[in-house]
Design a protein around this motif. Sequence first.
Motif, mmCIF file in Angstrom:
data_model
loop_
_atom_site.group_PDB
_atom_site.id
_atom_site.type_symbol
_atom_site.label_atom_id
_atom_site.label_comp_id
_atom_site.label_asym_id
_atom_site.label_seq_id
_atom_site.Cartn_x
_atom_site.Cartn_y
_atom_site.Cartn_z
ATOM 1 N N ALA A 38 -32.868 -59.208 -60.933
ATOM 2 C CA ALA A 38 -33.936 -58.322 -60.485
ATOM 3 C C ALA A 38 -33.738 -58.073 -59.001
ATOM 4 C CB ALA A 38 -35.308 -58.941 -60.752
ATOM 5 N N LEU A 39 -34.463 -57.092 -58.480
ATOM 6 C CA LEU A 39 -34.435 -56.820 -57.045
ATOM 7 C C LEU A 39 -35.809 -57.123 -56.451
ATOM 8 C CD1 LEU A 39 -32.498 -53.439 -56.781
ATOM 9 C CD2 LEU A 39 -31.600 -55.765 -56.751
ATOM 10 N N SER A 40 -35.793 -57.501 -55.196
ATOM 11 C CA SER A 40 -37.035 -57.725 -54.468
ATOM 12 C C SER A 40 -36.965 -57.018 -53.126
ATOM 13 C CB SER A 40 -37.281 -59.221 -54.239
ATOM 14 O OG SER A 40 -37.532 -59.886 -55.454
ATOM 15 N N GLY A 41 -38.048 -56.353 -52.776
ATOM 16 C CA GLY A 41 -38.204 -55.784 -51.441
ATOM 17 C C GLY A 41 -39.323 -56.523 -50.733
ATOM 18 N N TYR A 42 -39.517 -56.218 -49.467
ATOM 19 C CA TYR A 42 -40.465 -56.979 -48.654
ATOM 20 C C TYR A 42 -41.347 -56.032 -47.865
ATOM 21 C CZ TYR A 42 -37.346 -60.636 -50.057
ATOM 22 O OH TYR A 42 -36.598 -61.484 -50.830
ATOM 23 N N GLY A 43 -42.577 -56.449 -47.659
ATOM 24 C CA GLY A 43 -43.486 -55.564 -46.951
ATOM 25 C C GLY A 43 -44.835 -56.197 -46.711
ATOM 26 N N THR A 47 -47.130 -51.961 -49.407
ATOM 27 C CA THR A 47 -46.126 -50.990 -48.993
ATOM 28 C C THR A 47 -44.872 -51.714 -48.531
ATOM 29 O OG1 THR A 47 -45.719 -49.050 -47.602
ATOM 30 C CG2 THR A 47 -46.849 -50.884 -46.561
ATOM 31 N N TYR A 48 -43.712 -51.094 -48.771
ATOM 32 C CA TYR A 48 -42.455 -51.612 -48.232
ATOM 33 C C TYR A 48 -42.393 -51.221 -46.764
ATOM 34 C CZ TYR A 48 -41.105 -52.362 -53.073
ATOM 35 O OH TYR A 48 -41.065 -52.796 -54.372
ATOM 36 N N ALA A 49 -42.134 -52.189 -45.905
ATOM 37 C CA ALA A 49 -42.145 -51.939 -44.471
ATOM 38 C C ALA A 49 -40.726 -51.721 -43.948
ATOM 39 C CB ALA A 49 -42.783 -53.120 -43.744
ATOM 40 N N ARG A 50 -40.620 -51.006 -42.843
ATOM 41 C CA ARG A 50 -39.342 -50.826 -42.164
ATOM 42 C C ARG A 50 -39.353 -51.619 -40.861
ATOM 43 N NH1 ARG A 50 -36.444 -46.159 -43.879
ATOM 44 N NH2 ARG A 50 -37.644 -44.765 -45.184
ATOM 45 N N PRO A 51 -38.231 -52.203 -40.447
ATOM 46 C CA PRO A 51 -37.000 -52.344 -41.224
ATOM 47 C C PRO A 51 -37.176 -53.422 -42.290
ATOM 48 C CG PRO A 51 -36.778 -53.514 -39.155
ATOM 49 C CD PRO A 51 -38.117 -52.823 -39.114
ATOM 50 N N SER A 52 -36.625 -53.177 -43.455
ATOM 51 C CA SER A 52 -36.769 -54.122 -44.545
ATOM 52 C C SER A 52 -35.398 -54.490 -45.077
ATOM 53 C CB SER A 52 -37.634 -53.532 -45.661
ATOM 54 O OG SER A 52 -37.940 -54.515 -46.629
ATOM 55 N N VAL A 53 -35.421 -55.354 -46.063
ATOM 56 C CA VAL A 53 -34.193 -55.749 -46.718
ATOM 57 C C VAL A 53 -34.503 -55.842 -48.204
ATOM 58 C CG1 VAL A 53 -34.690 -58.202 -46.400
ATOM 59 C CG2 VAL A 53 -32.354 -57.490 -46.794
ATOM 60 N N VAL A 54 -33.559 -55.478 -49.009
ATOM 61 C CA VAL A 54 -33.706 -55.630 -50.447
ATOM 62 C C VAL A 54 -32.807 -56.787 -50.861
ATOM 63 C CG1 VAL A 54 -33.428 -54.566 -52.703
ATOM 64 C CG2 VAL A 54 -34.201 -53.184 -50.769
ATOM 65 N N SER A 55 -33.401 -57.779 -51.484
ATOM 66 C CA SER A 55 -32.612 -58.926 -51.924
ATOM 67 C C SER A 55 -32.521 -58.932 -53.439
ATOM 68 C CB SER A 55 -33.227 -60.240 -51.431
ATOM 69 O OG SER A 55 -34.471 -60.459 -52.064
ATOM 70 N N VAL A 56 -31.497 -59.570 -53.921
ATOM 71 C CA VAL A 56 -31.285 -59.672 -55.355
ATOM 72 C C VAL A 56 -31.801 -61.022 -55.822
ATOM 73 C CG1 VAL A 56 -29.582 -59.610 -57.194
ATOM 74 C CG2 VAL A 56 -29.248 -58.214 -55.150
ATOM 75 N N ALA A 57 -32.671 -60.999 -56.834
ATOM 76 C CA ALA A 57 -33.067 -62.240 -57.497
ATOM 77 C C ALA A 57 -31.937 -62.601 -58.455
ATOM 78 C CB ALA A 57 -34.378 -62.049 -58.250
ATOM 79 N N ASN A 58 -31.241 -63.668 -58.152
ATOM 80 C CA ASN A 58 -30.047 -64.023 -58.901
ATOM 81 C C ASN A 58 -30.325 -65.091 -59.951
ATOM 82 O OD1 ASN A 58 -27.913 -62.466 -57.472
ATOM 83 N ND2 ASN A 58 -28.672 -63.633 -55.721
ATOM 84 N N ILE A 59 -29.385 -65.207 -60.871
ATOM 85 C CA ILE A 59 -29.452 -66.242 -61.889
ATOM 86 C C ILE A 59 -28.048 -66.816 -62.054
ATOM 87 C CG2 ILE A 59 -29.047 -64.686 -63.860
ATOM 88 C CD1 ILE A 59 -31.313 -66.341 -65.296
ATOM 89 N N ALA A 60 -27.965 -68.131 -62.225
ATOM 90 C CA ALA A 60 -26.658 -68.792 -62.239
ATOM 91 C C ALA A 60 -26.663 -69.990 -63.178
ATOM 92 C CB ALA A 60 -26.284 -69.239 -60.827
ATOM 93 N N LEU A 61 -25.477 -70.340 -63.642
ATOM 94 C CA LEU A 61 -25.265 -71.525 -64.476
ATOM 95 C C LEU A 61 -24.849 -72.681 -63.565
ATOM 96 C CD1 LEU A 61 -25.062 -72.592 -67.446
ATOM 97 C CD2 LEU A 61 -22.636 -72.005 -67.336
#
Length: 436
Positions: A126-131, A242-256
């Motif tokens: 999934a993706l996550s943004g911040y704000g 709201t998504y704020a600037r400057p922002s970053v989009v991070s990936v919610a990762n999954i791993a074994l």
Amino acid sequence: MSLALRVLATLAALLWAAVVRSEVITVASPFPKELLMVYKRAIEEQYPGLRVQYVHFPATNAVSFLQDRAPGTRPDVFWGSAPDTFLSLRRNGLLEQLGDLGDRGIPERIGRLQVNDSEGYFKGQALSGYGIMWNTRYLAARGIAAPRDWRDLTRPEYFGHVVMSSPSRSSTNHLMIEAILQGEGWREGWAQILRIAGNCGLIADRSSGVPNNVTSGRFGAGLVVDFLGLTARYGGLPVDFTYARPSVVSVANIALVRGARNPAGGKRFIEFALSAAGQELLLRPEISRLPVLASVYGGPQLPKNYPRIKDVVERSVGDYDPDLSEMRYQVVGAIFDQLCTYREDKLVEVSRLLHAAEKLLASRPDRKASALLEEARELAFRPPVGEQEALLAHRNGNARADIAQLAAYEAAWGQQAEANYAKARRLAEQALARVR
């Protein structure tokens, strides 16, 4: 078939049923219970006899958490939002490569954003943004305009109405601070962060304290990862996001996890999370995350006005460097705590005086008072250490395993902040005395 063979076949079937019933998949994750339980129910329904259990802990402790457990006793899956954490897990040899698990429609990249690990050790789920989330009733009752960017939270009308948490206590908070630092630069970035912290009514002990205090109406606005704001909004609470600037989009990762207790079960969980069915679950109001599989955005289950990946990615810092974020994870948290968490009262008092003096100066111009305020702001809202110097201090301390030396560096930053706040307060008081 003879009686003996029938008995053996029956025993084998019962034994197999017992094995199936006892199959447990253990997933380690810092995600909220609401999200985890949705996936638990869905996968257990799809695979009768399988049971999912969760181990909940902060992503900031992921490496030590796994290293402290012997191979064969570790959780099967690690699932979280912080890319820094997954890079550390990979670097420490705690992950297995995933091969071709997951829906083939999930892209390797979305715009500038790399979804999957280039070496195949973790995948984007999934993706996550911040704000910023805010309580609509709270702000309306006080006549405060809704925020749109981080800088809005530095305005005087927000004094005492903001809540945030420390990057040392939450990987998502670290990403928000990093977004500002990498978007604005080290010096200007810290100036903005300190102005926001100076307007805070609370530096929360835990990241969950931010949405809880906003939704309850104790404070008006807070810095959050998107799904916390979106779940509250889609849950019918009087909040917006709201998504704020400057922002970053991070990936919610999954791993074994390498050394997992049940690696086959871990793969099954990951396969489900990366399937169309698993991706569609992200759209549920109690989860409200951004799927990485584009096809689910066209379905009838998409909530009204749901964020679109393209729009969110376009608001992010174009040259965000996750390796830099990982490298200075500890130092950024340490600086924030020395300047904000441990000296919140002093920073807030300086901010109060500055806002009061600026308001009076707007109607009673005074050149000397303006100069005093400018000097006070320069002292109060600057980091006590340069970027390279801070990194070197932490690298040296960690390399020698010299905790005392590391503590001495951090204490020096705190003492410098203390002196800066004291002098800034005196200057602001002098400015106020001239214009009253």
